[in-house]
Enzyme design. Structure first.
Site, PDB file in Angstrom:
ATOM      1  N   GLU A 102     -62.886  21.217 -22.209  1.00 23.74           N
ATOM      2  CA  GLU A 102     -62.244  19.936 -21.920  1.00 23.74           C
ATOM      3  C   GLU A 102     -61.576  20.069 -20.568  1.00 23.74           C
ATOM      4  OE1 GLU A 102     -62.244  20.441 -26.308  1.00 23.74           O
ATOM      5  OE2 GLU A 102     -61.063  21.538 -24.851  1.00 23.74           O
ATOM      6  N   TYR A 114     -67.189  22.100 -12.402  1.00 21.33           N
ATOM      7  CA  TYR A 114     -67.987  22.188 -13.621  1.00 21.33           C
ATOM      8  C   TYR A 114     -69.348  21.504 -13.453  1.00 21.33           C
ATOM      9  CZ  TYR A 114     -63.517  23.653 -15.539  1.00 21.33           C
ATOM     10  OH  TYR A 114     -62.341  24.304 -15.770  1.00 21.33           O
TER      11      TYR A 114
END
Length: 144
Positions: A102, A114
């Protein structure tokens, strides 16, 4: 040691907590909280000499990054990416086919990191970090 990153265990909880505190301030985890996580063999982590840390957990064929952080003075120098690469490799070694994490919806720098590492958005957790602070759930397939 590889590239200044070492695998850690519960005995390095103070060092991990110091990096976490520098990276996250008041929201940082204590050494005791980190030790509690390391009390299970499912949790693994890495500590960078450059002031970065990451903790993750692998269960069956899934892994999850619990936290990753780099001290502010060392950011934007590739340290988080190297830590991320180590977690990906270790998760694969532990049999994970998918890696989750998350990230705060408003953290553009982390989301770009990411994305560049092959993660894709797969959900949102409303108010995960507190009222009005959503988390974006990301996933990367490891069986490529």
């Amino acid at each position: 040691m590889t590239g200044g990153i070492v695998a850690v265990s519960g005995v390095q909880c103070e060092a991990m907590a110091a990096v976490h505190r520098a990276a996250f301030g008041a929201e940082a985890w204590s050494a005791r909280e980190i030790a509690t996580l390391f009390a299970t063999p499912l949790v693994f982590g890495f500590l960078s000499e450059a002031g970065g840390m990451v903790m993750a957990r692998a269960v069956a064929d899934e892994a999850e990054i619990l936290t990753i952080g780099v001290v502010p003075a060392m950011r934007r120098q590739g340290h988080a990416r190297r830590l991320l690469d180590r977690v990906i490799a270790e998760a694969r070694c532990r049999g994970a086919a998918t890696l989750f994490l998350e990230v705060a919806a408003g953290n553009a720098a982390a989301r770009a990191l990411y994305r560049s590492a092959g993660f894709e958005e797969c959900g949102v957790r409303a108010d995960y970090y507190g009222a009005g602070r959503d988390a974006v759930v990301l996933r990367r397939l490891l069986c490529e």
